[in-house]
Design a protein around this motif. Structure first.
Motif, PDB file in Angstrom:
ATOM      1  N   LYS A 114      10.551  -5.345   2.211  1.00 34.48           N
ATOM      2  CA  LYS A 114       9.798  -5.310   0.910  1.00 34.48           C
ATOM      3  C   LYS A 114       8.600  -4.675   0.706  1.00 34.48           C
ATOM      4  O   LYS A 114       8.138  -3.786  -0.255  1.00 34.48           O
ATOM      5  CB  LYS A 114       9.657  -7.030   0.443  1.00 34.48           C
ATOM      6  CG  LYS A 114      10.762  -7.746   0.226  1.00 34.48           C
ATOM      7  CD  LYS A 114      10.620  -9.068  -0.515  1.00 34.48           C
ATOM      8  CE  LYS A 114      11.815  -9.955  -0.247  1.00 34.48           C
ATOM      9  NZ  LYS A 114      11.375 -11.445  -0.423  1.00 34.48           N
ATOM     10  N   ILE A 115       7.624  -4.952   1.760  1.00 36.73           N
ATOM     11  CA  ILE A 115       6.390  -4.473   1.713  1.00 36.73           C
ATOM     12  C   ILE A 115       6.099  -2.960   1.558  1.00 36.73           C
ATOM     13  O   ILE A 115       5.640  -2.455   0.909  1.00 36.73           O
ATOM     14  CB  ILE A 115       5.469  -5.424   2.667  1.00 36.73           C
ATOM     15  CG1 ILE A 115       5.198  -6.654   2.687  1.00 36.73           C
ATOM     16  CG2 ILE A 115       4.237  -4.586   3.205  1.00 36.73           C
ATOM     17  CD1 ILE A 115       4.832  -7.505   3.637  1.00 36.73           C
ATOM     18  N   TYR A 116       7.345  -2.529   2.699  1.00 41.13           N
ATOM     19  CA  TYR A 116       7.248  -1.032   2.832  1.00 41.13           C
ATOM     20  C   TYR A 116       7.599  -0.370   1.505  1.00 41.13           C
ATOM     21  O   TYR A 116       6.921   0.499   1.037  1.00 41.13           O
ATOM     22  CB  TYR A 116       8.346  -0.592   3.853  1.00 41.13           C
ATOM     23  CG  TYR A 116       8.517   0.868   4.095  1.00 41.13           C
ATOM     24  CD1 TYR A 116       7.574   1.542   4.550  1.00 41.13           C
ATOM     25  CD2 TYR A 116       9.930   1.293   3.654  1.00 41.13           C
ATOM     26  CE1 TYR A 116       7.860   2.934   4.953  1.00 41.13           C
ATOM     27  CE2 TYR A 116      10.087   2.812   4.029  1.00 41.13           C
ATOM     28  CZ  TYR A 116       8.935   3.439   4.496  1.00 41.13           C
ATOM     29  OH  TYR A 116       9.341   4.756   4.541  1.00 41.13           O
ATOM     30  N   LEU A 117       8.614  -0.857   0.612  1.00 37.77           N
ATOM     31  CA  LEU A 117       9.166  -0.328  -0.393  1.00 37.77           C
ATOM     32  C   LEU A 117       8.035  -0.420  -1.799  1.00 37.77           C
ATOM     33  O   LEU A 117       7.791   0.521  -2.317  1.00 37.77           O
ATOM     34  CB  LEU A 117      10.368  -0.939  -1.006  1.00 37.77           C
ATOM     35  CG  LEU A 117      11.663  -0.481  -0.325  1.00 37.77           C
ATOM     36  CD1 LEU A 117      12.950  -1.514  -0.573  1.00 37.77           C
ATOM     37  CD2 LEU A 117      12.114   0.728  -0.432  1.00 37.77           C
ATOM     38  N   ILE A 118       7.202  -1.554  -1.743  1.00 39.32           N
ATOM     39  CA  ILE A 118       6.135  -1.878  -2.549  1.00 39.32           C
ATOM     40  C   ILE A 118       5.073  -0.930  -2.520  1.00 39.32           C
ATOM     41  O   ILE A 118       4.626  -0.082  -3.370  1.00 39.32           O
ATOM     42  CB  ILE A 118       5.531  -3.009  -2.559  1.00 39.32           C
ATOM     43  CG1 ILE A 118       6.807  -4.196  -3.126  1.00 39.32           C
ATOM     44  CG2 ILE A 118       4.231  -3.313  -3.417  1.00 39.32           C
ATOM     45  CD1 ILE A 118       6.221  -5.715  -2.939  1.00 39.32           C
ATOM     46  N   LEU A 119       4.678  -0.543  -1.013  1.00 41.90           N
ATOM     47  CA  LEU A 119       4.024   0.359  -0.793  1.00 41.90           C
ATOM     48  C   LEU A 119       4.101   1.731  -1.122  1.00 41.90           C
ATOM     49  O   LEU A 119       3.212   2.542  -1.718  1.00 41.90           O
ATOM     50  CB  LEU A 119       3.408   0.251   0.668  1.00 41.90           C
ATOM     51  CG  LEU A 119       2.563  -0.892   1.457  1.00 41.90           C
ATOM     52  CD1 LEU A 119       2.682  -0.675   2.944  1.00 41.90           C
ATOM     53  CD2 LEU A 119       1.076  -0.555   0.862  1.00 41.90           C
ATOM     54  N   LEU A 120       5.544   2.021  -1.024  1.00 42.57           N
ATOM     55  CA  LEU A 120       6.064   3.541  -1.374  1.00 42.57           C
ATOM     56  C   LEU A 120       5.866   3.706  -2.825  1.00 42.57           C
ATOM     57  O   LEU A 120       5.306   4.625  -3.297  1.00 42.57           O
ATOM     58  CB  LEU A 120       7.496   3.465  -0.986  1.00 42.57           C
ATOM     59  CG  LEU A 120       8.336   4.834  -1.068  1.00 42.57           C
ATOM     60  CD1 LEU A 120       7.740   5.860  -0.143  1.00 42.57           C
ATOM     61  CD2 LEU A 120       9.776   4.752  -1.001  1.00 42.57           C
ATOM     62  N   VAL A 121       6.164   2.623  -3.646  1.00 39.32           N
ATOM     63  CA  VAL A 121       6.098   2.572  -5.155  1.00 39.32           C
ATOM     64  C   VAL A 121       4.599   2.840  -5.377  1.00 39.32           C
ATOM     65  O   VAL A 121       4.245   3.847  -6.439  1.00 39.32           O
ATOM     66  CB  VAL A 121       6.458   1.325  -5.678  1.00 39.32           C
ATOM     67  CG1 VAL A 121       6.132   1.353  -7.207  1.00 39.32           C
ATOM     68  CG2 VAL A 121       8.119   1.370  -5.545  1.00 39.32           C
ATOM     69  N   MET A 122       3.740   2.050  -4.736  1.00 39.52           N
ATOM     70  CA  MET A 122       2.168   2.324  -5.181  1.00 39.52           C
ATOM     71  C   MET A 122       1.744   3.559  -4.823  1.00 39.52           C
ATOM     72  O   MET A 122       1.099   4.261  -5.593  1.00 39.52           O
ATOM     73  CB  MET A 122       1.245   1.148  -4.173  1.00 39.52           C
ATOM     74  CG  MET A 122       1.511  -0.178  -4.817  1.00 39.52           C
ATOM     75  SD  MET A 122       0.735  -1.491  -3.864  1.00 39.52           S
ATOM     76  CE  MET A 122      -0.845  -1.087  -4.069  1.00 39.52           C
ATOM     77  N   TRP A 123       2.264   4.219  -3.512  1.00 42.81           N
ATOM     78  CA  TRP A 123       1.988   5.573  -3.196  1.00 42.81           C
ATOM     79  C   TRP A 123       2.328   6.484  -4.471  1.00 42.81           C
ATOM     80  O   TRP A 123       1.567   7.492  -4.707  1.00 42.81           O
ATOM     81  CB  TRP A 123       2.555   5.865  -2.071  1.00 42.81           C
ATOM     82  CG  TRP A 123       2.267   6.985  -1.336  1.00 42.81           C
ATOM     83  CD1 TRP A 123       0.942   7.678  -1.036  1.00 42.81           C
ATOM     84  CD2 TRP A 123       3.082   8.215  -1.038  1.00 42.81           C
ATOM     85  NE1 TRP A 123       0.942   8.794  -0.344  1.00 42.81           N
ATOM     86  CE2 TRP A 123       2.281   9.211  -0.591  1.00 42.81           C
ATOM     87  CE3 TRP A 123       4.532   8.448  -1.179  1.00 42.81           C
ATOM     88  CZ2 TRP A 123       3.025  10.336  -0.205  1.00 42.81           C
ATOM     89  CZ3 TRP A 123       5.003   9.784  -0.885  1.00 42.81           C
ATOM     90  CH2 TRP A 123       4.119  10.620  -0.290  1.00 42.81           C
ATOM     91  N   VAL A 124       3.608   6.296  -4.884  1.00 41.17           N
ATOM     92  CA  VAL A 124       4.067   7.198  -5.760  1.00 41.17           C
ATOM     93  C   VAL A 124       2.966   7.221  -7.231  1.00 41.17           C
ATOM     94  O   VAL A 124       2.796   8.209  -7.594  1.00 41.17           O
ATOM     95  CB  VAL A 124       5.629   6.879  -6.247  1.00 41.17           C
ATOM     96  CG1 VAL A 124       6.059   7.538  -7.120  1.00 41.17           C
ATOM     97  CG2 VAL A 124       6.123   7.381  -5.052  1.00 41.17           C
ATOM     98  N   LEU A 125       2.834   6.001  -7.402  1.00 37.55           N
ATOM     99  CA  LEU A 125       1.854   5.658  -8.710  1.00 37.55           C
ATOM    100  C   LEU A 125       0.881   6.333  -8.368  1.00 37.55           C
ATOM    101  O   LEU A 125       0.075   7.016  -9.405  1.00 37.55           O
ATOM    102  CB  LEU A 125       1.743   4.431  -9.036  1.00 37.55           C
ATOM    103  CG  LEU A 125       3.178   3.530  -9.732  1.00 37.55           C
ATOM    104  CD1 LEU A 125       2.710   2.001  -9.781  1.00 37.55           C
ATOM    105  CD2 LEU A 125       3.259   3.929 -11.139  1.00 37.55           C
ATOM    106  N   PHE A 126       0.133   6.404  -7.335  1.00 32.52           N
ATOM    107  CA  PHE A 126      -1.073   6.703  -7.073  1.00 32.52           C
ATOM    108  C   PHE A 126      -1.214   8.446  -7.080  1.00 32.52           C
ATOM    109  O   PHE A 126      -2.009   8.886  -7.537  1.00 32.52           O
ATOM    110  CB  PHE A 126      -1.464   6.456  -5.264  1.00 32.52           C
ATOM    111  CG  PHE A 126      -2.870   6.764  -4.842  1.00 32.52           C
ATOM    112  CD1 PHE A 126      -4.137   6.288  -5.695  1.00 32.52           C
ATOM    113  CD2 PHE A 126      -3.155   7.621  -4.132  1.00 32.52           C
ATOM    114  CE1 PHE A 126      -5.264   6.585  -5.306  1.00 32.52           C
ATOM    115  CE2 PHE A 126      -4.444   8.280  -3.654  1.00 32.52           C
ATOM    116  CZ  PHE A 126      -5.571   7.486  -4.397  1.00 32.52           C
ATOM    117  N   LEU A 127      -0.132   9.086  -6.466  1.00 32.05           N
ATOM    118  CA  LEU A 127       0.029  10.215  -6.620  1.00 32.05           C
ATOM    119  C   LEU A 127       0.278  10.783  -8.207  1.00 32.05           C
ATOM    120  O   LEU A 127      -0.435  11.820  -8.285  1.00 32.05           O
ATOM    121  CB  LEU A 127       1.257  10.787  -6.070  1.00 32.05           C
ATOM    122  CG  LEU A 127       1.391  10.984  -4.562  1.00 32.05           C
ATOM    123  CD1 LEU A 127       2.424  11.406  -3.746  1.00 32.05           C
ATOM    124  CD2 LEU A 127       0.280  12.303  -4.026  1.00 32.05           C
TER     125      LEU A 127
END
Length: 551
Positions: free
Chosen positions: A538-551
């Motif tokens: 879960k944490i990995y996927l949330i971090l992925l989403v946050m990374w995308v949003l950050f980009l």
């Protein structure tokens, strides 16, 4: 056998030293040394005789006790420890007997298991530990000499610093064992033991061990130490005599009388009369054992009541026991031609002849007067007057085995003094005194009888004047508040300090900086890591989403 050997050794002026080598360290060898001379053999014969009578007596006194064999075994161990102490001229083997006495006395004092016995046993054991430590320290100081056989060094090393130190420590040890001021409070407390044990302890074993050790060490003491011991001995004698006049517990009165006699022995020893101290030790052992046995008989018949205010008129119901009781009491007072008279009167006359000070003289004679006064007060309460207890049916004199035990001793209570006098002093003491001083002992005895009987008659009622008297009598009876000071006074501050340390350090700061806080931090961080591991996808996927949003 011991007695006849003692006579032989006395006539031949002969001593025997046996040495068994146990262990050698450098030049010091640990030996089991046995010294047989007239003194050790005579004392051993007395201890064995008295303890045999006590064991016969216990057969009936402890009747119905579930652990009678254990009791008898403890008594035997007690006597064995005393034997070890008597025949040792060696500090290490003395320590065996000394500690044996301390340990077994603890087991015997707590024999009746209740809170009072436990307290008394603890007080006895801990007070005696002070003396044991002093003895251990003197053993360490004896390393300065070639061996631990003090008997070789006492005379020649008298002015040596180490020997002085050893003698100071030995005197401290003897003061705790023989209950001198300020260690007196354990002696009346030890009355929680069964009566046969009291009889043995107070006549020839535990309390006399200190006096006996000092008799052996008598030539090593310097003047300052002797003056100190003299003062302590006389004060103990005075304090105990005074206290016994205000006490109502039968066994405690007899215990305080023991304390008074111990003070007498210590003080005459300090005046240089070690043979007189030994003489009084032996005569005192005889009548004190008999006194305790009679007290046990009375307590038995009173259904285990020890308060003298409940007694009275016992002479009618228990004639033989009361006869024995009276003979022993009169011997304690020093009635002419009973055993106590020979030693006590001689000691008083020697004190009168010594060119010392008026204080010692006055205290000696006042204390002798006190002895007579509490004895007659005890007689008044128990023999004369009305019976104040439940029923007369419980009183009888048919304790045949107990009477047999007492009967063995009473003969020596009457004749023992003169017999010992002829044996121990082949050249008699020369006493030269003016008539008034010669009669002084008799005068204080008669005065003591009068004071004792008058003292028994007045009863304290609850008026204001009486309350002051009551406070005074409580102060006297509690041995000048010594038990309170030596128990509560010594315990209060350490326990209070322990409580504070526990609250502030153990349960306070050391918990915060120490184990508890470290444990909490480790637990929290490990819980966080555990949370991470359990939810890592879960944490990995949330971090992925946050990374995308950050980009």
């Amino acid at each position: 056998m011991c007695f006849f050997f003692s006579l032989l050794f006395m006539v031949l002026d002969f001593s025997l030293i046996l040495e068994l080598d146990l262990l050698t360290i450098n030049s010091c060898s640990i030996m089991m040394t046995i010294l047989l001379d007239w003194m050790s053999l005579l004392f051993m014969s007395f201890v064995l005789f008295i303890s045999s009578m006590v064991v016969i007596y216990s057969k009936e006194y402890m009747l119905g006790d579930l652990n009678l064999n254990r009791f008898i075994m403890l008594v035997f161990m007690f006597v064995l420890s005393m034997m070890l102490l008597i025949i040792s001229p060696n500090l290490i083997s003395i320590l065996l007997g000394w500690d044996g006495l301390g340990l077994v006395s603890y087991c015997l004092v707590i024999y009746y298991q209740n809170i009072k016995s436990f307290n008394a046993g603890m007080l006895t054991a801990l007070t005696n530990r002070i003396g044991d430590v002093a003895l251990l320290m003197s053993i360490a100081w004896m390393l300065n000499y070639g061996s631990w056989n003090y008997i070789y060094y006492i005379e020649c090393m008298k002015n040596d610093f180490s020997m002085e130190l050893i003698s100071y420590l030995v005197v401290l040890a003897a003061m705790t064992k023989s209950a001198q001021i300020p260690f007196s409070s354990w002696l009346p407390a030890a009355m929680a033991a069964p009566t046969p044990v009291s009889s043995l302890v107070h006549s020839s074993t535990l309390v006399t061990a200190g006096v006996y050790l000092l008799i052996r060490f008598n030539s090593s003491m310097n003047m300052n130490l002797m003056f100190f011991l003299l003062f302590i001995g006389t004060m103990t004698m005075f304090m105990a005599g005074l206290g016994a006049n205000f006490e109502f517990d039968l066994k405690k009165i007899i215990a305080l009388s023991t304390l008074s006699q111990l003070g007498l022995m210590m003080s005459i020893l300090a005046l240089g009369g070690y043979d007189l101290a030994f003489f009084h030790l032996l005569t005192h052992a005889l009548f004190k054992a008999t006194l305790f046995m009679c007290a046990g008989c009375i307590i038995h018949n009173m259904n285990n009541c020890q308060d003298i205010r409940f007694m009275g008129g016992l002479i009618i119901q228990m004639p033989l026991t009361c006869c024995f009781f009276n003979i022993s009491n009169l011997s304690l007072c020093g009635l002419p031609f009973l055993s106590g008279f020979y030693s006590k009167d001689l000691i008083l006359e020697i004190v009168s002849m010594n060119y010392l000070n008026i204080f010692i003289y006055v205290v000696y004679f006042i204390s002798t007067g006190f002895t007579v006064s509490y004895t007659f007060r005890l007689m008044y309460y128990s023999m004369i007057g009305d019976y104040n207890f439940m029923s007369l049916n419980c009183l009888n004199d048919s304790n045949y085995i107990m009477l047999k035990g007492m009967f063995g001793l009473i003969f020596f209570v009457i004749t023992g003094g003169s017999m010992l006098m002829w044996l121990m002093f082949p050249t008699p003491y020369f006493i030269c005194l003016p008539f008034t001083m010669k009669m002084m002992a008799l005068i204080v005895t008669i005065l003591g009888i009068w004071i004792g009987l008058e003292f028994s008659k007045f009863y304290l009622n609850y008026s204001l004047k009486s309350m002051k008297l009551m406070k005074m009598s409580n102060f006297m009876a509690s041995m000048w508040n010594m038990p309170t000071i030596s128990t509560f006074g010594l315990n209060y501050y350490p326990l209070n300090l322990g409580n504070m340390i526990n609250a502030n350090l153990d349960q306070g700061w050391s918990e915060f900086f120490g184990s508890q806080n470290i444990f909490n931090n480790l637990k929290n961080s490990s819980l966080f890591m555990q949370f991470m591991y359990n939810n890592n996808l879960k944490i990995y996927l949330i971090l992925l989403v946050m990374w995308v949003l950050f980009l």
